[in-house]
Design an enzyme around this catalytic site. Structure first.
Site, PDB file in Angstrom:
ATOM      1  N   GLY A  14     -28.719 -11.516  67.791  1.00 33.49           N
ATOM      2  CA  GLY A  14     -29.931 -10.713  68.009  1.00 33.49           C
ATOM      3  C   GLY A  14     -30.785 -10.739  66.743  1.00 33.49           C
ATOM      4  O   GLY A  14     -31.998 -10.979  66.793  1.00 33.49           O
ATOM      5  N   HIS A  15     -30.131 -10.482  65.595  1.00 30.27           N
ATOM      6  CA  HIS A  15     -30.867 -10.545  64.319  1.00 30.27           C
ATOM      7  C   HIS A  15     -31.404 -11.953  64.085  1.00 30.27           C
ATOM      8  O   HIS A  15     -32.517 -12.132  63.605  1.00 30.27           O
ATOM      9  CB  HIS A  15     -29.946 -10.182  63.143  1.00 30.27           C
ATOM     10  CG  HIS A  15     -29.422  -8.777  63.188  1.00 30.27           C
ATOM     11  ND1 HIS A  15     -28.107  -8.482  63.444  1.00 30.27           N
ATOM     12  CD2 HIS A  15     -30.041  -7.594  62.990  1.00 30.27           C
ATOM     13  CE1 HIS A  15     -27.926  -7.178  63.402  1.00 30.27           C
ATOM     14  NE2 HIS A  15     -29.080  -6.607  63.133  1.00 30.27           N
ATOM     15  N   LYS A  17     -36.241  -5.044  70.780  1.00 34.85           N
ATOM     16  CA  LYS A  17     -36.578  -4.113  71.855  1.00 34.85           C
ATOM     17  C   LYS A  17     -35.369  -3.268  72.278  1.00 34.85           C
ATOM     18  O   LYS A  17     -35.517  -2.319  73.025  1.00 34.85           O
ATOM     19  CB  LYS A  17     -37.073  -4.897  73.072  1.00 34.85           C
ATOM     20  CG  LYS A  17     -38.512  -5.369  72.951  1.00 34.85           C
ATOM     21  CD  LYS A  17     -38.814  -6.215  74.174  1.00 34.85           C
ATOM     22  CE  LYS A  17     -40.261  -6.175  74.562  1.00 34.85           C
ATOM     23  NZ  LYS A  17     -40.485  -6.918  75.831  1.00 34.85           N
TER      24      LYS A  17
END
Ligand code: PAF
Length: 273
Positions: free
Chosen positions: A33-34, A145
């Protein structure tokens, strides 16, 4: 890649960067995700600065500040490979004075949902993010998000404090089976990992109903709660994207948010619909 630990090193490193700068604020234990935030930043900017700081002011007493996963060596490798220019890894003493002004996130939006369970959490988030903005003067800043309420509050701070920074919201990255990536997934044992899938399954179930034409929030919520059984659900709500309650779901303008405890781990997920 320059690794800096002090404010003066960071300020000197920032002064050498010409052109646009992307900032990716993180608490480390970097996952895919990062990585997607890093990739978007390096693609859209001349330079990228990443911060890794487990920010104490956003943890409440008794929360997981001490056991929060820390993987500095692996994080450094990931940032290097992703083409990051400056990696800022400060100690808490570097970021906070003993006496200093604090920030109060607007209570109607910061003391609901995550902020209801974690009162003051978003005050700490905004406090550290504003410091990071002031130190790095980014052109753009990247946030996932998955932390939808955090994203909303940071965008609101940018607007209200007239900060000249573009916030780039980045899509939620999921495992193949749908589990949203989170550093806190590391706390789950194999059985809890399976149970955790109920969060994204409840969102799939909501999507299915919406696709069939359902717009009644109580009907969608009831189906989600059914899908989440027997987890301890903190919330399963449908709001507009300003985090206000709405009479019925409005496609293209709504967000479905879910939070449940799996074992002792609080997990969140959401869907922008
Ligand atoms: O989302 C996070 O990891 C943190 O809340 C942030 C934005 C890095 C502030 O500490």
């Amino acid at each position: 890649m320059k690794i800096v630990h002090t404010l003066s090193e960071l300020i000197a490193a920032r002064a050498e960067l010409q052109g646009s700068v992307g900032l990716v604020p993180t608490m480390g234990a970097l996952h895919n995700g990062h990585l997607s935030l890093l990739q978007q930043s390096t693609a859209q900017n001349d330079h990228t600065i990443v911060s890794i700081f487990v920010n104490p002011t956003q943890f409440l007493p008794g929360e997981d500040l001490d056991k929060y996963p820390r993987k500095p060596e692996a994080d450094i490798k990931i940032c290097e490979l992703a083409g990051v220019d400056v990696l800022f890894m400060p100690r808490p003493e570097e970021m906070y004075a003993t006496i200093e002004p604090t920030i109060h996130a607007p209570s109607s939006k910061a003391y609901i949902l995550e902020g209801l369970a974690r009162p003051g959490h978003f005050d700490g988030v905004l406090r550290v993010v504003l410091k990071l903005f002031n130190l790095t003067k980014p052109t753009r800043a990247y946030f996932g998000k998955k932390d939808a309420q955090q994203l909303y509050l940071i965008q609101n701070m940018i607007t209200c404090l007239f900060l000249d920074i573009t916030i780039v919201p980045c899509e939620i990255i999921r495992e193949d089976d749908g589990l949203a990536l989170s550093s806190r997934n590391a706390y789950l044992n194999p059985e809890e990992r399976r149970e955790a899938l109920k969060l994204c399954e409840s969102l799939k179930c909501a999507t299915y109903l919406v696709m069939k034409g359902e717009r009644d929030i109580s009907v969608i919520q009831a189906a989600m709660l059914q899908a989440l059984k027997p987890l301890h659900v903190e919330y399963a709500v449908i709001l507009n994207r300003d985090f206000d309650t709405i009479p019925s779901l409005h496609v293209g303008h709504s967000i479905i948010l879910v939070c449940a405890k799996v074992g002792t781990t609080r997990l969140i997920d959401n869907l922008w619909i």
